[in-house]
Motif scaffolding. Structure first.
Motif, PDB file in Angstrom:
ATOM      1  N   PRO A  27       0.807  -1.229   0.000  1.00  8.98           N
ATOM      2  CA  PRO A  27       0.000   0.000   0.000  1.00  8.98           C
ATOM      3  C   PRO A  27       0.838   1.275   0.000  1.00  8.98           C
ATOM      4  N   GLU A  28       2.007   1.223   0.613  1.00  8.93           N
ATOM      5  CA  GLU A  28       2.854   2.426   0.657  1.00  8.93           C
ATOM      6  C   GLU A  28       3.302   2.820  -0.750  1.00  8.93           C
ATOM      7  N   GLU A  29       3.816   1.844  -1.512  1.00  8.65           N
ATOM      8  CA  GLU A  29       4.252   2.144  -2.871  1.00  8.65           C
ATOM      9  C   GLU A  29       3.067   2.495  -3.764  1.00  8.65           C
ATOM     10  N   PHE A  30       1.950   1.805  -3.569  1.00 12.37           N
ATOM     11  CA  PHE A  30       0.759   2.091  -4.366  1.00 12.37           C
ATOM     12  C   PHE A  30       0.344   3.549  -4.178  1.00 12.37           C
ATOM     13  N   ALA A  31       0.268   4.000  -2.941  1.00 12.89           N
ATOM     14  CA  ALA A  31      -0.157   5.374  -2.665  1.00 12.89           C
ATOM     15  C   ALA A  31       0.880   6.384  -3.138  1.00 12.89           C
ATOM     16  N   SER A  32       2.156   6.133  -2.864  1.00  9.39           N
ATOM     17  CA  SER A  32       3.187   7.122  -3.218  1.00  9.39           C
ATOM     18  C   SER A  32       3.331   7.255  -4.730  1.00  9.39           C
ATOM     19  N   ALA A  33       3.285   6.137  -5.471  1.00 10.97           N
ATOM     20  CA  ALA A  33       3.387   6.213  -6.928  1.00 10.97           C
ATOM     21  C   ALA A  33       2.178   6.918  -7.519  1.00 10.97           C
ATOM     22  N   THR A  34       1.005   6.649  -6.964  1.00 16.56           N
ATOM     23  CA  THR A  34      -0.209   7.324  -7.433  1.00 16.56           C
ATOM     24  C   THR A  34      -0.115   8.821  -7.201  1.00 16.56           C
ATOM     25  N   LEU A  35       0.295   9.220  -6.013  1.00 21.83           N
ATOM     26  CA  LEU A  35       0.376  10.652  -5.701  1.00 21.83           C
ATOM     27  C   LEU A  35       1.451  11.352  -6.531  1.00 21.83           C
TER      28      LEU A  35
END
Length: 286
Positions: free
Chosen positions: A268-276
């Motif tokens: 979830p950390e990479e998912f959120a950071s890449a999206t943002l």
């Protein structure tokens, strides 16, 4: 996040104008700023995003509906379950909320819904983050074809739970991410009698003919698009993302290493950071 905490902040609206009576839509709506619509796939519901919603909501108004037939939205035998119909409902849902333009973050068949709307109403879709999305003729996968057999509507809750937990375990590269909270949350709506029937109906509706007509129109989709893809996915392989990058004029790829199909749960950390990082490079709509 535990399922009860997630459920406590969901809202429900009655959505008219789609079929001959209102449809009940359960959804999360938190944060402020530009609208960011999260669309899940099958056999999940908006709980799939439970570990990324709060981080995204620090920057955007995050709206995460349960698609009709899924989660805690309408589960009656009163409507079509195809992704074409889900696109109709999503369009009406955003209209009901007064949203004329949104960023779409979409997983699995939710990505198919996003692509349909990007083609149908390009003014509605400001950008797309497609994560291990269906496209072309890459779906439905064998497990969902089997699940859609009408006999499965008679499964007992423990039988459905076993099927689903096996699916979620197979689709995670990081086995420690199959937490008790995730297992309980993601399967609970489909271990209720009407939820079992509804999920089987959803699986029976999957039809590759709803994405193959988009293939020739992908070069005309001008929305900035991020292919946020788990490299280990055996259901929607990264070759699909590679082809989308070739076919869509403003698409780029972010492979997620040591991640499989359920990317928002795998990392979830990479998912959120890449999206943002991707979204914050897009000019604010005026």
């Amino acid at each position: 996040m535990k399922i009860q905490d997630f459920r406590n902040r969901q809202q429900t609206i009655s959505l008219d104008g789609v079929i001959d009576e209102p449809l009940q839509i359960a959804y999360t709506d938190i944060g402020e700023g530009e609208p960011l619509l999260l669309l899940h796939g099958i056999p999940t519901w908006s709980f799939l995003f439970h570990e990324v919603i709060d981080e995204l909501a620090k920057h955007y108004r995050v709206i995460a509906p349960d698609m009709v037939g899924y989660g805690y939205s309408d589960r009656r035998d009163r409507f079509d379950r195809s992704i074409e119909f889900q696109a109709d409902v999503t369009e009406r849902f955003l209209e009901h909320l007064g949203i004329e333009r949104a960023h779409f973050v979409a997983h699995d068949i939710g990505g198919g819904v996003a692509l349909i709307l990007a083609d149908r109403h390009p003014e509605l879709v400001q950008s797309m983050v497609l994560s291990n999305s269906v496209a072309y003729d890459s779906w439905p996968v064998d497990e969902m074809l089997a699940l859609g057999h009408p006999r499965n509507a008679k499964l007992q809750p423990e039988e459905m739970r076993e099927k689903l937990v096996e699916s979620f375990e197979f689709g995670l590269s990081r086995k420690e991410r199959l937490t008790d909270d995730f297992k309980e949350g993601i399967v609970t709506p489909y271990c209720e009698p009407d939820g079992i029937v509804s999920l089987v109906r959803n699986a029976a509706s999957l039809n590759t003919n709803h994405t193959t007509p988009l293939t020739d129109r992908l070069p005309k989709m001008n929305q900035p698009t991020l292919l946020l893809w788990g490299e280990d996915d055996k259901w929607q392989p990264i070759s699909t993302a590679e082809q989308l990058v070739k076919d869509m004029p403003h698409a780029e790829m972010h492979p997620m290493k040591n991640c499989s199909h359920w990317t928002p749960q795998d990392n979830p950390e990479e998912f959120a950071s890449a999206t943002l990082e991707f979204l914050q490079r897009i000019p604010v709509a005026v």
